[in-house]
Motif scaffolding. Structure first.
Motif, PDB file in Angstrom:
ATOM      1  N   LYS A 156      -0.221 -71.751  55.399  1.00 49.24           N
ATOM      2  CA  LYS A 156       1.074 -71.129  55.678  1.00 49.24           C
ATOM      3  C   LYS A 156       1.586 -71.520  57.060  1.00 49.24           C
ATOM      4  O   LYS A 156       2.760 -71.910  57.219  1.00 49.24           O
ATOM      5  CB  LYS A 156       0.941 -69.606  55.582  1.00 49.24           C
ATOM      6  N   SER A 194       7.361 -68.340  47.509  1.00 46.00           N
ATOM      7  CA  SER A 194       6.636 -67.090  47.746  1.00 46.00           C
ATOM      8  C   SER A 194       6.649 -66.724  49.228  1.00 46.00           C
ATOM      9  O   SER A 194       6.785 -65.552  49.587  1.00 46.00           O
ATOM     10  CB  SER A 194       5.197 -67.220  47.237  1.00 46.00           C
ATOM     11  N   GLU A 219       8.416 -63.342  50.824  1.00 46.79           N
ATOM     12  CA  GLU A 219       7.646 -62.414  51.651  1.00 46.79           C
ATOM     13  C   GLU A 219       8.192 -62.318  53.073  1.00 46.79           C
ATOM     14  O   GLU A 219       7.652 -61.563  53.887  1.00 46.79           O
ATOM     15  CB  GLU A 219       6.183 -62.870  51.708  1.00 46.79           C
ATOM     16  N   ARG A 220       9.239 -63.084  53.375  1.00 40.83           N
ATOM     17  CA  ARG A 220       9.825 -63.147  54.715  1.00 40.83           C
ATOM     18  C   ARG A 220       8.855 -63.757  55.730  1.00 40.83           C
ATOM     19  O   ARG A 220       8.997 -63.532  56.932  1.00 40.83           O
ATOM     20  CB  ARG A 220      10.264 -61.759  55.195  1.00 40.83           C
ATOM     21  N   ALA A 221       7.858 -64.472  55.248  1.00 40.44           N
ATOM     22  CA  ALA A 221       6.933 -65.157  56.154  1.00 40.44           C
ATOM     23  C   ALA A 221       7.522 -66.469  56.643  1.00 40.44           C
ATOM     24  O   ALA A 221       7.141 -66.969  57.709  1.00 40.44           O
ATOM     25  CB  ALA A 221       5.604 -65.415  55.446  1.00 40.44           C
TER      26      ALA A 221
END
Length: 491
Positions: free
Chosen positions: A347, A385, A389-391
């Motif tokens: 990520k 995704s 998830e606002r990541a």
């Protein structure tokens, strides 16, 4: 016994409203009479059937503890085991349920020791039978009946969270954990000159070890509550909340830099969570002692090796370190978090691209992620995704020639809609209002302490001396800092 029942029935809300002093005296007299009775003076079980716990809380609790003692003295239970009568479906269980659900929150202030004993029996019984749910439901009600905001940490909180973890009842645990703790009770809290039954006092006036409604909150109880709370948040993947609880455990002062095993466990999980959430070398909590931090690092060296491998941006090195310590991670109960650390590396590889590029073809992104460049389906799903998830602050768009492009958005662009923004602002406003209320309560408690009153006396004397000195036209003016320094020299 008839006289006792008469005195018990006299403790009415009307009497409390009319004369708090008389209510308190009658409650104390009733306790005195009950303490002089022996089990042979009456049939406690028959008396319990005739009483309503909501109006005869003091008497009901006393008779119930007598019945429990009688049952335990029968010798039918195995050594170190509770008798079957106090377990779910036992003969005394209906009475235990009644009192914990219906006790009067004013009368119970005078018999906290008896209530806490019933709570301990319910907790031990749940562990003895592995039947946790009835106990969890009862303790949840007890916590909120004693303090509707659950803002004062008690020993019942620790027992409740422990049972929730044993039962994997994480949702029930979080209902209590989400309520911020603003006060840690001590025996010094019971300083109010008003009566114990007074409705105008703060909850901390009676919800403390002096009344028996909680055990003294030792360092161990404090650490266990927050560590168990962190485990509950981890179970439901609320990692930010878990990280906050772990930081409280690490920041708790210890004697002579001694390190608790609970803090060692917290440090291991805190290290991994920091990588999962932030993708960088964890910043030590501001309040942690450097001596404690030194010991923690020495006792958790394999975890710091994972940190070094993670920030090296070498995925092969990270994989090697994780595989080498596989047995240790499993023994510590951290193997699942270690797997997520590995996934988090992927990520943050994508997130770091946004610091260099404003946009990249998905093919290039897949190459950086060591994914299949020929089939971008998995890469696109993974990026979607992260965005959901606002990541990842980005969008995936199609170029004019049909290629898929990952476009990073500037921080000023918000992905929240108007209703989400309104909800977030309203929630934050309510939290701030509650925080201000508890700050005012804390200031009020501080102003009534002996130390603060002595401080005011010294400050007044210093100002009087200043007036005399200034009248003579000579000398230096005493400041508040001077008084503070003088007070510190006394400790």
């Amino acid at each position: 016994m008839d006289k006792i029942l008469e005195d018990s029935g006299a403790l009415t809300p009307a009497l409390l409203l009319a004369d708090e002093g008389q209510f308190e005296q009658k409650a104390l007299d009733l306790l005195s009479k009950l303490s002089k009775l022996s089990a042979q003076d009456f049939d406690a079980r028959d008396q319990l059937d005739a009483l309503q716990p909501s109006t005869h809380t003091i008497t009901f609790l006393y008779l119930l503890t007598v019945s429990i003692d009688t049952s335990a003295a029968s010798g039918k239970a195995a050594p170190r085991q509770l008798p079957s009568s106090v377990l779910p479906e036992g003969s005394l269980w209906p009475y235990i349920t009644q009192i914990l659900l219906d006790f009067d929150f004013i009368q119970v202030r005078y018999c906290g020791t008896q209530l806490l004993r019933i709570i301990d029996i319910v907790t031990l019984g749940a562990e003895q039978t592995s039947n946790y749910i009835p106990a969890i439901q009862l303790l949840h009600q007890v916590i909120l009946r004693l303090d509707s905001t659950s803002s004062i940490l008690t020993s019942t909180h620790r027992a409740f969270i422990r049972l929730c973890l044993l039962a994997e009842a994480y949702t029930e645990a979080i209902l209590i954990l989400d309520q911020p703790i603003y006060h840690i009770p001590t025996v010094l809290d019971n300083r109010s000159k008003s009566y114990l039954c007074s409705s105008g006092d703060q909850n901390s006036t009676y919800l403390n070890p002096a009344t028996g409604l909680t055990q003294p909150i030792t360092v161990r109880i404090f650490l266990e509550y927050y560590l168990l709370g962190a485990l509950s948040y981890l179970a439901v993947r609320r990692y930010k909340d878990a990280l906050f609880f772990l930081e409280i455990v690490l920041s708790t002062p210890t004697a002579q830099n001694a390190v608790s095993m609970l803090q060692i466990e917290a440090y291991r999980k805190w290290t991994l969570l920091s990588l999962i959430l932030k993708g960088s070398i964890p910043e030590s909590p501001k309040n942690i002692s450097q001596g404690v931090l030194k010991y923690l690092k020495a006792l958790a060296k394999p975890y710091d090796c994972i940190v070094e491998a993670f920030v090296s941006n070498d995925i092969e090195k990270l994989r090697t370190e994780i595989e080498a310590g596989s047995a240790l991670w499993q023994e510590d109960g951290n193997y699942g978090l270690m797997v997520e650390v590995y996934q988090a590396f992927r990520k943050f590889t994508v997130i770091r691209l946004g610091r260099t590029f404003s946009a990249l073809p998905l093919v290039a992104v897949a190459n950086k992620m060591l994914a299949d460049e020929q089939d971008l389906t998995e890469t696109r799903a993974y990026l979607d995704s992260l965005i959901a998830e606002r990541a990842l602050h980005a969008v995936v768009v199609n170029s004019d020639d049909g290629d898929q492009i990952l476009r990073f958005l500037p921080p000023s662009v918000s992905l929240m809609n108007e209703s989400e923004v309104d909800t977030a602002l309203s929630t934050q406003t309510l939290r701030l209002q509650l925080l201000l209320k508890h700050i005012q309560d804390s200031e009020h408690r501080m102003e009534t302490t002996k130390e603060y009153i002595e401080y005011l006396k010294k400050l007044k004397k210093a100002r009087d001396d200043d007036k005399k000195v200034s009248g003579s036209g000579n000398g230096r003016t005493t400041t508040v800092d001077d008084v503070d320094e003088d007070m510190m020299e006394e400790f």
